[in-house]
Design a protein around this motif. Structure first.
Motif, PDB file in Angstrom:
ATOM      1  N   GLY A  65       2.067   5.272  11.549  1.00 58.66           N
ATOM      2  CA  GLY A  65       2.877   4.676  10.488  1.00 58.66           C
ATOM      3  C   GLY A  65       2.040   4.313   9.267  1.00 58.66           C
ATOM      4  N   VAL A  66       0.829   3.830   9.494  1.00 56.67           N
ATOM      5  CA  VAL A  66      -0.055   3.480   8.378  1.00 56.67           C
ATOM      6  C   VAL A  66      -0.388   4.731   7.567  1.00 56.67           C
ATOM      7  CG1 VAL A  66      -2.385   2.684   7.792  1.00 56.67           C
ATOM      8  CG2 VAL A  66      -1.017   1.414   9.453  1.00 56.67           C
ATOM      9  N   VAL A  67      -0.735   5.820   8.251  1.00 60.32           N
ATOM     10  CA  VAL A  67      -1.061   7.065   7.545  1.00 60.32           C
ATOM     11  C   VAL A  67       0.162   7.557   6.768  1.00 60.32           C
ATOM     12  CG1 VAL A  67      -1.685   9.500   7.845  1.00 60.32           C
ATOM     13  CG2 VAL A  67      -2.927   7.730   9.107  1.00 60.32           C
TER      14      VAL A  67
ATOM     15  N   ARG B  37       2.620   8.259   1.305  1.00 62.23           N
ATOM     16  CA  ARG B  37       3.688   8.012   0.328  1.00 62.23           C
ATOM     17  C   ARG B  37       3.158   7.221  -0.863  1.00 62.23           C
ATOM     18  NH1 ARG B  37       7.601   6.905   4.840  1.00 62.23           N
ATOM     19  NH2 ARG B  37       6.886   4.778   4.638  1.00 62.23           N
ATOM     20  N   GLU B  38       2.301   6.226  -0.592  1.00 57.65           N
ATOM     21  CA  GLU B  38       1.756   5.415  -1.677  1.00 57.65           C
ATOM     22  C   GLU B  38       0.914   6.254  -2.630  1.00 57.65           C
ATOM     23  OE1 GLU B  38      -0.260   1.773  -0.719  1.00 57.65           O
ATOM     24  OE2 GLU B  38       1.349   1.134   0.616  1.00 57.65           O
TER      25      GLU B  38
ATOM     26  N   LEU C 144       3.265   8.151  -4.792  1.00 56.09           N
ATOM     27  CA  LEU C 144       3.933   7.266  -5.745  1.00 56.09           C
ATOM     28  C   LEU C 144       2.997   6.857  -6.877  1.00 56.09           C
ATOM     29  CD1 LEU C 144       6.000   4.972  -3.355  1.00 56.09           C
ATOM     30  CD2 LEU C 144       6.897   6.592  -5.010  1.00 56.09           C
ATOM     31  N   TYR C 145       1.753   6.510  -6.557  1.00 56.20           N
ATOM     32  CA  TYR C 145       0.801   6.114  -7.599  1.00 56.20           C
ATOM     33  C   TYR C 145       0.470   7.290  -8.522  1.00 56.20           C
ATOM     34  CZ  TYR C 145       0.012   1.526  -5.510  1.00 56.20           C
ATOM     35  OH  TYR C 145       0.169   0.243  -5.040  1.00 56.20           O
ATOM     36  N   GLN C 146       0.378   8.489  -7.968  1.00 55.05           N
ATOM     37  CA  GLN C 146       0.131   9.663  -8.806  1.00 55.05           C
ATOM     38  C   GLN C 146       1.304   9.898  -9.753  1.00 55.05           C
ATOM     39  OE1 GLN C 146      -0.613  12.509  -5.683  1.00 55.05           O
ATOM     40  NE2 GLN C 146      -2.842  12.263  -5.837  1.00 55.05           N
ATOM     41  N   ASP C 147       2.522   9.794  -9.227  1.00 56.85           N
ATOM     42  CA  ASP C 147       3.715   9.968 -10.058  1.00 56.85           C
ATOM     43  C   ASP C 147       3.801   8.887 -11.133  1.00 56.85           C
ATOM     44  OD1 ASP C 147       4.350  12.135  -8.480  1.00 56.85           O
ATOM     45  OD2 ASP C 147       5.952  11.102  -7.367  1.00 56.85           O
TER      46      ASP C 147
ATOM     47  N   VAL D 186      -4.936   5.074  -7.602  1.00 53.32           N
ATOM     48  CA  VAL D 186      -4.955   6.350  -6.873  1.00 53.32           C
ATOM     49  C   VAL D 186      -6.205   6.484  -5.998  1.00 53.32           C
ATOM     50  CG1 VAL D 186      -4.956   8.859  -7.089  1.00 53.32           C
ATOM     51  CG2 VAL D 186      -3.424   7.496  -8.513  1.00 53.32           C
ATOM     52  N   PRO D 187      -7.433   6.342  -6.543  1.00 50.96           N
ATOM     53  CA  PRO D 187      -8.607   6.512  -5.677  1.00 50.96           C
ATOM     54  C   PRO D 187      -8.708   5.442  -4.587  1.00 50.96           C
ATOM     55  CG  PRO D 187      -9.297   6.174  -7.975  1.00 50.96           C
ATOM     56  CD  PRO D 187      -7.805   6.167  -7.936  1.00 50.96           C
TER      57      PRO D 187
END
Length: 136
Positions: free
Chosen positions: A37-39, A44-45, A48-51, A91-92
């Motif tokens: 679940g963490v992966v 997804r995060e 989302l941050y890239q978008d 992102v990083p």
């Protein structure tokens, strides 16, 4: 609460076969589900941050293109640049956390695979699938 996985036992008749006690197996299954679940969440995060960074970049570029010579326009442009930089920093950081989560899950999968009773367990299969998608 410790994240350590219980120690496994080795079958002396077949040293390549590893078994776990029922309590160890339950703890391992629980950790597999949690770490899978963490992966999934971190994947997804990252997306989302890239978008979000791309949307903020477009907004900043639109403000630059307007070239309005007002103090208000300068403030909006500076603010848009700050928001973009904050988005780019996330992102990083999230990718690093994702890499660590993938490594943790991979280690857990390696611990569970030798156990005959866990080898075809749903949690282990989901973890393997998640590793395949995360590593591509």
């Amino acid at each position: 609460m410790s994240n350590a996985v219980p120690v496994k036992t080795v079958n002396m008749c077949n040293p390549h076969e590893t078994t776990h006690t029922p309590a160890q197996r339950a703890a391992l299954k629980r950790q597999l589900a949690i770490k899978t679940g963490v992966v999934r969440r971190l994947e997804r995060e990252v997306k989302l941050y890239q978008d979000e960074a791309e949307a903020n970049r477009r907004k900043r570029d639109e403000l630059k293109a307007k070239e309005e010579p007002s103090v208000d326009a300068e403030w909006h442009l500076k603010n848009a640049e700050n928001v973009l930089q904050e988005s780019l920093k996330m992102v990083p950081d999230t990718e690093k956390r994702l890499g660590q989560a993938v490594a943790d899950l991979k280690q857990l999968v390696q611990q569970a695979e030798p156990d005959d009773e866990l080898s075809q367990d749903d949690d282990l299969l989901k973890a393997r699938e998640m590793l395949e998608t995360a590593e591509t």
